[in-house]
Design a protein around this motif. Structure first.
Motif, PDB file in Angstrom:
ATOM      1  N   TRP A  43       0.854  -1.201   0.000  1.00  0.00           N
ATOM      2  CA  TRP A  43       0.000   0.000   0.000  1.00  0.00           C
ATOM      3  C   TRP A  43       0.887   1.248   0.000  1.00  0.00           C
ATOM      4  CZ3 TRP A  43      -3.450  -1.721   4.735  1.00  0.00           C
ATOM      5  CH2 TRP A  43      -4.356  -2.702   4.309  1.00  0.00           C
ATOM      6  N   LYS A  44       1.907   1.226   0.828  1.00  0.00           N
ATOM      7  CA  LYS A  44       2.773   2.414   0.939  1.00  0.00           C
ATOM      8  C   LYS A  44       3.572   2.624  -0.346  1.00  0.00           C
ATOM      9  CE  LYS A  44       2.918   2.510   5.958  1.00  0.00           C
ATOM     10  NZ  LYS A  44       3.448   1.882   7.164  1.00  0.00           N
ATOM     11  N   GLU A  45       4.040   1.508  -0.937  1.00  0.00           N
ATOM     12  CA  GLU A  45       4.764   1.630  -2.217  1.00  0.00           C
ATOM     13  C   GLU A  45       3.861   2.241  -3.277  1.00  0.00           C
ATOM     14  OE1 GLU A  45       6.499  -2.074  -3.552  1.00  0.00           O
ATOM     15  OE2 GLU A  45       7.636  -2.182  -1.677  1.00  0.00           O
ATOM     16  N   VAL A  62       3.017  14.188   7.808  1.00  0.00           N
ATOM     17  CA  VAL A  62       2.396  14.402   9.121  1.00  0.00           C
ATOM     18  C   VAL A  62       1.966  13.059   9.712  1.00  0.00           C
ATOM     19  CG1 VAL A  62       0.445  15.510  10.281  1.00  0.00           C
ATOM     20  CG2 VAL A  62       1.708  16.740   8.519  1.00  0.00           C
ATOM     21  N   ALA A  63       2.095  12.940  11.028  1.00  0.00           N
ATOM     22  CA  ALA A  63       1.888  11.660  11.715  1.00  0.00           C
ATOM     23  C   ALA A  63       2.826  10.623  11.096  1.00  0.00           C
ATOM     24  CB  ALA A  63       0.421  11.217  11.646  1.00  0.00           C
ATOM     25  N   GLY A  64       4.034  11.071  10.831  1.00  0.00           N
ATOM     26  CA  GLY A  64       5.007  10.287  10.066  1.00  0.00           C
ATOM     27  C   GLY A  64       5.531   9.074  10.809  1.00  0.00           C
ATOM     28  N   LEU A  91       6.781  14.909  10.770  1.00  0.00           N
ATOM     29  CA  LEU A  91       6.167  15.505  11.961  1.00  0.00           C
ATOM     30  C   LEU A  91       5.284  14.472  12.657  1.00  0.00           C
ATOM     31  CD1 LEU A  91       4.740  19.018  12.341  1.00  0.00           C
ATOM     32  CD2 LEU A  91       3.214  17.103  12.860  1.00  0.00           C
ATOM     33  N   ASP A  92       5.422  14.408  13.968  1.00  0.00           N
ATOM     34  CA  ASP A  92       4.573  13.479  14.731  1.00  0.00           C
ATOM     35  C   ASP A  92       4.355  14.050  16.124  1.00  0.00           C
ATOM     36  OD1 ASP A  92       3.860  10.250  14.242  1.00  0.00           O
ATOM     37  OD2 ASP A  92       3.839  10.895  16.344  1.00  0.00           O
ATOM     38  N   ILE A  93       3.237  13.673  16.726  1.00  0.00           N
ATOM     39  CA  ILE A  93       2.891  14.179  18.061  1.00  0.00           C
ATOM     40  C   ILE A  93       3.606  13.387  19.157  1.00  0.00           C
ATOM     41  CG2 ILE A  93       0.879  12.699  18.573  1.00  0.00           C
ATOM     42  CD1 ILE A  93      -0.584  15.330  19.349  1.00  0.00           C
ATOM     43  N   GLY A 121       4.950  17.726  16.706  1.00  0.00           N
ATOM     44  CA  GLY A 121       3.864  18.669  16.473  1.00  0.00           C
ATOM     45  C   GLY A 121       2.532  17.959  16.322  1.00  0.00           C
ATOM     46  N   ASN A 122       1.481  18.765  16.363  1.00  0.00           N
ATOM     47  CA  ASN A 122       0.114  18.256  16.287  1.00  0.00           C
ATOM     48  C   ASN A 122      -0.484  18.576  14.917  1.00  0.00           C
ATOM     49  OD1 ASN A 122      -2.599  17.678  16.574  1.00  0.00           O
ATOM     50  ND2 ASN A 122      -2.765  18.631  18.601  1.00  0.00           N
ATOM     51  N   ALA A 123      -0.973  17.556  14.235  1.00  0.00           N
ATOM     52  CA  ALA A 123      -1.556  17.732  12.903  1.00  0.00           C
ATOM     53  C   ALA A 123      -2.693  18.751  12.897  1.00  0.00           C
ATOM     54  CB  ALA A 123      -2.090  16.393  12.410  1.00  0.00           C
ATOM     55  N   GLU A 124      -3.338  18.915  14.043  1.00  0.00           N
ATOM     56  CA  GLU A 124      -4.482  19.833  14.108  1.00  0.00           C
ATOM     57  C   GLU A 124      -4.058  21.292  14.216  1.00  0.00           C
ATOM     58  OE1 GLU A 124      -7.226  18.596  17.142  1.00  0.00           O
ATOM     59  OE2 GLU A 124      -7.314  16.558  16.362  1.00  0.00           O
ATOM     60  N   ILE A 139      -0.267  12.118   4.926  1.00  0.00           N
ATOM     61  CA  ILE A 139      -0.638  11.611   6.252  1.00  0.00           C
ATOM     62  C   ILE A 139      -1.086  10.170   6.046  1.00  0.00           C
ATOM     63  CG2 ILE A 139      -2.982  12.669   6.147  1.00  0.00           C
ATOM     64  CD1 ILE A 139      -2.596  13.136   9.278  1.00  0.00           C
ATOM     65  N   ALA A 140      -0.310   9.236   6.585  1.00  0.00           N
ATOM     66  CA  ALA A 140      -0.585   7.812   6.356  1.00  0.00           C
ATOM     67  C   ALA A 140      -0.966   7.154   7.669  1.00  0.00           C
ATOM     68  CB  ALA A 140       0.638   7.117   5.749  1.00  0.00           C
ATOM     69  N   PHE A 141      -2.153   6.619   7.719  1.00  0.00           N
ATOM     70  CA  PHE A 141      -2.669   5.940   8.907  1.00  0.00           C
ATOM     71  C   PHE A 141      -2.544   6.818  10.154  1.00  0.00           C
ATOM     72  CE2 PHE A 141      -1.166   2.486   6.025  1.00  0.00           C
ATOM     73  CZ  PHE A 141      -2.429   2.057   5.652  1.00  0.00           C
TER      74      PHE A 141
HETATM   75  N1  SAM Z   1       2.630   7.322   9.062  1.00  0.00           N
HETATM   76  C1  SAM Z   1       3.256   6.211   9.758  1.00  0.00           C
HETATM   77  C2  SAM Z   1       3.042   4.931   9.002  1.00  0.00           C
HETATM   78  O1  SAM Z   1       2.264   4.935   8.051  1.00  0.00           O
HETATM   79  O2  SAM Z   1       3.652   3.928   9.350  1.00  0.00           O
HETATM   80  C3  SAM Z   1       2.762   6.100  11.198  1.00  0.00           C
HETATM   81  C4  SAM Z   1       1.307   5.782  11.372  1.00  0.00           C
HETATM   82  S1  SAM Z   1       0.846   5.459  13.036  1.00  0.00           S
HETATM   83  C5  SAM Z   1      -0.475   4.332  12.842  1.00  0.00           C
HETATM   84  C6  SAM Z   1       0.004   6.890  13.510  1.00  0.00           C
HETATM   85  C7  SAM Z   1       0.917   8.015  13.960  1.00  0.00           C
HETATM   86  O3  SAM Z   1       0.120   9.181  14.137  1.00  0.00           O
HETATM   87  C8  SAM Z   1       1.632   7.785  15.283  1.00  0.00           C
HETATM   88  O4  SAM Z   1       3.008   7.932  15.108  1.00  0.00           O
HETATM   89  C9  SAM Z   1       1.052   8.853  16.208  1.00  0.00           C
HETATM   90  O5  SAM Z   1       1.954   9.319  17.164  1.00  0.00           O
HETATM   91  C10 SAM Z   1       0.661   9.918  15.206  1.00  0.00           C
HETATM   92  N2  SAM Z   1      -0.357  10.879  15.641  1.00  0.00           N
HETATM   93  C11 SAM Z   1      -1.523  10.620  16.283  1.00  0.00           C
HETATM   94  N3  SAM Z   1      -2.217  11.748  16.485  1.00  0.00           N
HETATM   95  C12 SAM Z   1      -1.470  12.752  15.944  1.00  0.00           C
HETATM   96  C13 SAM Z   1      -1.650  14.163  15.828  1.00  0.00           C
HETATM   97  N4  SAM Z   1      -2.738  14.766  16.315  1.00  0.00           N
HETATM   98  N5  SAM Z   1      -0.691  14.890  15.223  1.00  0.00           N
HETATM   99  C14 SAM Z   1       0.423  14.295  14.732  1.00  0.00           C
HETATM  100  N6  SAM Z   1       0.652  12.964  14.815  1.00  0.00           N
HETATM  101  C15 SAM Z   1      -0.283  12.200  15.407  1.00  0.00           C
END
Ligand code: SAM
Length: 253
Positions: A43-45, A62-64, A91-93, A121-124, A139-141
């Motif tokens: 999926w990621k590829e 974001v949420a990397g 960027l990740d929270i 950081g916060n995506a919001e 933003i993945a998952f």
């Molecule tokens: N993107 C990566 C991947 O696909 O493997 C990580 C996905 S992981 C399921 C979800 C990520 O979202 C976690 O690292 C979590 O800390 C981050 N996350 C959750 N809420 C967030 C927010 N409000 N802002 C930024 N990151 C957030």
């Protein structure tokens, strides 16, 4: 569309959601491989190939988390364009997830360059990111874990340059009734048990399954992306594996 705040099954605020990922950070990559039978890698590829970044692209992931998307992005740029000028901010929270990502990059040639930057950081509320500054936002998952999807989309729109692209890889809804039945059985009966066995954390994996159930369907999410100002093409999404996951995308035109 404003979204009602969700309780996230007892996890009421973003720092508590962050706690979920603190608990699983060290086992995160292993669990992804086990739970998805490695399919998340395909999926990621596919996500990166759909993105098709050109030389010198500036990506905000974001949420990397542990860096799968940023790493795939750099590999694509290097392999397809022989490009080493592309840049990514991950960027990740959650600082623990970022630490795992940093360690991973430090073991590659990218770790020695200024191509990658890490940001807590916060995506919001991407307060540290200037407006109109990135070519692609991914933003993945991750968006599923955010309380206010509309705020995330609004911020994504703000930080993208005009012409920039928003791309989201997220779990979706399965339409096929047979696949849906099997998928639900697997999600509710097996994943939490595996979470307990591998990461000694049944709650975080129960949360994961329930958060997938709560996330809007593909068409509703596409509408939200449009409402945030993005221009979408071809309905705005592509289903992967019967809609177990989907790629949504929109342009800031
Ligand atoms: N993107 C990566 C991947 O696909 O493997 C990580 C996905 S992981 C399921 C979800 C990520 O979202 C976690 O690292 C979590 O800390 C981050 N996350 C959750 N809420 C967030 C927010 N409000 N802002 C930024 N990151 C957030």
């Amino acid at each position: 569309d404003t979204q009602e705040p969700k309780t996230h099954f007892g996890f009421k605020s973003v720092p508590e959601i962050g706690q979920v990922f603190s608990n699983v950070a060290s086992k995160y990559d292993l669990m992804n491989d086990i739970m998805s039978f490695g399919i998340h890698r395909f999926w990621k590829e596919h996500f990166i190939r759909t993105m098709a970044p050109g030389p010198g692209t500036k990506l905000l992931d974001v949420a990397g988390g542990t860096g799968d998307i940023a790493m795939g992005f750099f590999n694509y740029c290097k392999e397809i364009h022989k490009d080493t000028t592309a840049k990514a901010t991950l960027l990740d929270i959650n600082s623990k997830m970022l630490e795992v990502g940093k360690k991973r990059f430090s073991m590659t040639s990218y770790g020695e360059t200024s191509q990658i930057a890490f940001e807590l950081g916060n995506a919001e509320n991407l307060e540290s990111i200037p407006s109109n500054s990135y070519d692609i936002y991914t933003i993945a998952f991750g968006i599923r874990n955010c309380t206010h999807i509309d705020k995330v989309l609004h911020e994504a729109y703000r930080v993208l340059k005009p012409g920039g692209r928003f791309m989201c890889l997220e779990f979706g809804k399965v339409q096929n009734p047979v696949v849906s039945l099997m998928y639900n059985l697997y999600s509710f009966q097996i994943i939490p048990v595996m979470g307990q066995l591998v990461a000694a954390d049944i709650n975080s994996y129960q949360y994961l399954v329930e958060s997938i159930q709560q996330f809007p369907s593909q068409d509703k999410f596409a509408k939200m992306i449009e409402n945030a100002g993005f221009t979408i093409v071809n309905n705005g999404w592509e289903d992967l594996s019967f809609g177990i996951a989907a790629i949504h995308s929109g342009f800031k035109l």
